[in-house]
Design a protein around this motif. Structure first.
Motif, PDB file in Angstrom:
ATOM      1  N   ILE A  91       0.832  -1.205   0.000  1.00 59.39           N
ATOM      2  CA  ILE A  91       0.000   0.000   0.000  1.00 59.39           C
ATOM      3  C   ILE A  91       0.867   1.257   0.000  1.00 59.39           C
ATOM      4  O   ILE A  91       0.684   2.163  -0.818  1.00 59.39           O
ATOM      5  CB  ILE A  91      -0.947   0.011   1.214  1.00 59.39           C
ATOM      6  N   ILE A 103       1.519   4.845  -3.063  1.00 58.68           N
ATOM      7  CA  ILE A 103       0.681   6.002  -2.747  1.00 58.68           C
ATOM      8  C   ILE A 103       1.197   7.202  -3.530  1.00 58.68           C
ATOM      9  O   ILE A 103       2.393   7.510  -3.503  1.00 58.68           O
ATOM     10  CB  ILE A 103       0.686   6.305  -1.236  1.00 58.68           C
ATOM     11  N   TYR A 119      -9.518   9.730  -1.109  1.00 59.81           N
ATOM     12  CA  TYR A 119      -8.567   8.863  -1.816  1.00 59.81           C
ATOM     13  C   TYR A 119      -9.283   7.571  -2.200  1.00 59.81           C
ATOM     14  O   TYR A 119     -10.279   7.192  -1.584  1.00 59.81           O
ATOM     15  CB  TYR A 119      -7.353   8.533  -0.934  1.00 59.81           C
ATOM     16  N   LEU A 157      -8.439   3.383  -3.680  1.00 56.40           N
ATOM     17  CA  LEU A 157      -7.498   2.323  -4.057  1.00 56.40           C
ATOM     18  C   LEU A 157      -7.861   1.823  -5.449  1.00 56.40           C
ATOM     19  O   LEU A 157      -9.004   1.446  -5.705  1.00 56.40           O
ATOM     20  CB  LEU A 157      -7.564   1.167  -3.059  1.00 56.40           C
ATOM     21  N   GLN A 158      -6.878   1.843  -6.346  1.00 55.16           N
ATOM     22  CA  GLN A 158      -7.087   1.368  -7.706  1.00 55.16           C
ATOM     23  C   GLN A 158      -6.082   0.261  -8.015  1.00 55.16           C
ATOM     24  O   GLN A 158      -4.911   0.370  -7.652  1.00 55.16           O
ATOM     25  CB  GLN A 158      -6.919   2.517  -8.712  1.00 55.16           C
ATOM     26  N   HIS A 211      -2.727   1.041  -6.321  1.00 58.72           N
ATOM     27  CA  HIS A 211      -2.326   2.438  -6.198  1.00 58.72           C
ATOM     28  C   HIS A 211      -3.357   3.191  -5.363  1.00 58.72           C
ATOM     29  O   HIS A 211      -4.567   2.969  -5.494  1.00 58.72           O
ATOM     30  CB  HIS A 211      -2.218   3.098  -7.575  1.00 58.72           C
ATOM     31  N   THR A 212      -2.870   4.061  -4.512  1.00 59.31           N
ATOM     32  CA  THR A 212      -3.747   4.925  -3.728  1.00 59.31           C
ATOM     33  C   THR A 212      -3.615   6.336  -4.269  1.00 59.31           C
ATOM     34  O   THR A 212      -2.550   6.938  -4.183  1.00 59.31           O
ATOM     35  CB  THR A 212      -3.375   4.901  -2.236  1.00 59.31           C
ATOM     36  N   SER A 252      -5.506  10.345  -4.916  1.00 57.67           N
ATOM     37  CA  SER A 252      -6.503  11.295  -4.426  1.00 57.67           C
ATOM     38  C   SER A 252      -7.456  11.677  -5.551  1.00 57.67           C
ATOM     39  O   SER A 252      -7.118  11.584  -6.728  1.00 57.67           O
ATOM     40  CB  SER A 252      -5.812  12.543  -3.879  1.00 57.67           C
ATOM     41  N   LYS A 280     -13.326   0.763  -1.285  1.00 56.59           N
ATOM     42  CA  LYS A 280     -11.992   1.190  -1.703  1.00 56.59           C
ATOM     43  C   LYS A 280     -11.781   2.701  -1.570  1.00 56.59           C
ATOM     44  O   LYS A 280     -10.726   3.206  -1.927  1.00 56.59           O
ATOM     45  CB  LYS A 280     -11.740   0.766  -3.153  1.00 56.59           C
ATOM     46  N   LEU A 331      -7.231   2.878   6.394  1.00 56.73           N
ATOM     47  CA  LEU A 331      -6.384   1.865   5.764  1.00 56.73           C
ATOM     48  C   LEU A 331      -6.768   0.462   6.232  1.00 56.73           C
ATOM     49  O   LEU A 331      -6.769  -0.489   5.444  1.00 56.73           O
ATOM     50  CB  LEU A 331      -4.912   2.134   6.064  1.00 56.73           C
ATOM     51  N   VAL A 391     -10.195  -0.370   4.250  1.00 53.12           N
ATOM     52  CA  VAL A 391     -10.086  -0.702   2.821  1.00 53.12           C
ATOM     53  C   VAL A 391      -9.142  -1.884   2.602  1.00 53.12           C
ATOM     54  O   VAL A 391      -9.273  -2.618   1.613  1.00 53.12           O
ATOM     55  CB  VAL A 391      -9.610   0.517   2.004  1.00 53.12           C
TER      56      VAL A 391
END
Length: 288
Positions: free
Chosen positions: A34, A38, A70, A72-73, A82-83, A85, A125, A237, A240
């Motif tokens: 994670i 970021i 933000y 998560l992708q 990837h995190t 914004s 997410k 965190l 998710v």
């Protein structure tokens, strides 16, 4: 100016340390995954640097917009998480679901007009951070007065005497000195609870004792925001992360390398007892 000053939760000296945060997790590998992906304003190479940048970015968004978001992708090609914004404008929470209202907009490339949209975000997410309510009330009360003072900052020019043909040096009875004193008094009263010095560093009307008390108060409010963001970051965190590991949890807190509210409270008590120098207080608040 206040927003810029208040968002500086970390000073330059903090960037030189690699042990800024205490981090504990039941899945260190996933935690590194994670934090390794970021997206922040600057490229960070260590987890501490990433957290520092992330907390700074969140703080700036909270102060300017009241919310930071933000998501998560997962990259389809590399399978990396990837995190990133995204704009918090129009984002609301409704029965545990995140919904974003998107207004009409034009494509910058072909000028195509897109209609209004209501997007249902993947709540599992999405991470949303909110300004802590006590600080939100503190800033709201202060900023109402600051807006009025800004509107009348140059109002004294209305009282300048206009030169007349028969009397080019007519007398002006408006007391500009008293006007400035009233504005300065209103400014300090408005910023009393936040402790902001209004970027006024030299005044014969203030004592060192007064300045040090306000400096401690301002730094304490900053640290309260920092710790609240770290607490929200730990919770978000952990939440998710359960999409990828149902038992995942993480806890992040500031280490002894960073300034603490407890030590500021101790400094304040010592200041009241005249048991600490002004220079020591200024040095601690401005360098840590």
């Amino acid at each position: 100016m206040f927003d810029e000053d208040f968002s500086r939760l970390f000073h330059h000296s903090n960037n030189r340390s690699s042990n800024l945060f205490n981090i504990s997790s039941n899945d260190d590998e996933f935690m590194k995954t994670i934090f390794g992906n970021i997206h922040t304003r600057r490229t960070a190479h260590q987890i501490d640097e990433t957290i520092l940048e992330l907390v700074t970015d969140i703080a700036q968004s909270l102060i300017w917009y009241g919310k930071a978001c933000y998501i998560l992708q997962q990259d389809v090609d590399t399978n990396k998480i990837h995190t990133v914004s995204f704009s918090s404008e129009g984002v609301i929470s409704f029965f545990g679901k995140y919904i974003q209202w998107v207004p009409r907009r034009r494509n910058r490339h072909n000028d195509q007009l897109f209609p209004r949209e209501i997007r249902v975000l993947d709540s599992k997410k999405v991470m949303c951070f909110d300004m802590p309510i006590p600080i939100k009330h503190l800033l709201s009360e202060q900023n109402r007065t600051l807006v009025v003072l800004d509107q009348h900052q140059s109002s004294e020019i209305k009282f300048l005497t206009q030169a007349q043909g028969d009397s080019p040096s007519s007398i002006n009875y408006f007391n500009f000195s008293e006007w400035n004193d009233i504005q300065e008094l209103a400014l300090y009263r408005a910023t009393k609870d936040t402790g902001w010095n209004c970027r006024k560093y030299d005044s014969s009307k203030r004592s060192d004792f007064f300045d040090c008390h306000r400096l401690i108060r301002f730094r304490r409010n900053q640290l309260m925001l920092r710790d609240q963001i770290l607490n929200q970051l730990s919770n978000e965190l952990s939440r998710v992360g359960k999409v990828y590991n149902p038992k995942f949890s993480i806890n992040i807190s500031s280490s002894d390398e960073l300034p603490s509210i407890a030590f500021l409270n101790e400094l304040e008590v010592r200041l009241e007892r005249e048991d600490v120098s002004f220079d020591d207080i200024i040095d601690y608040c401005n360098r840590h």
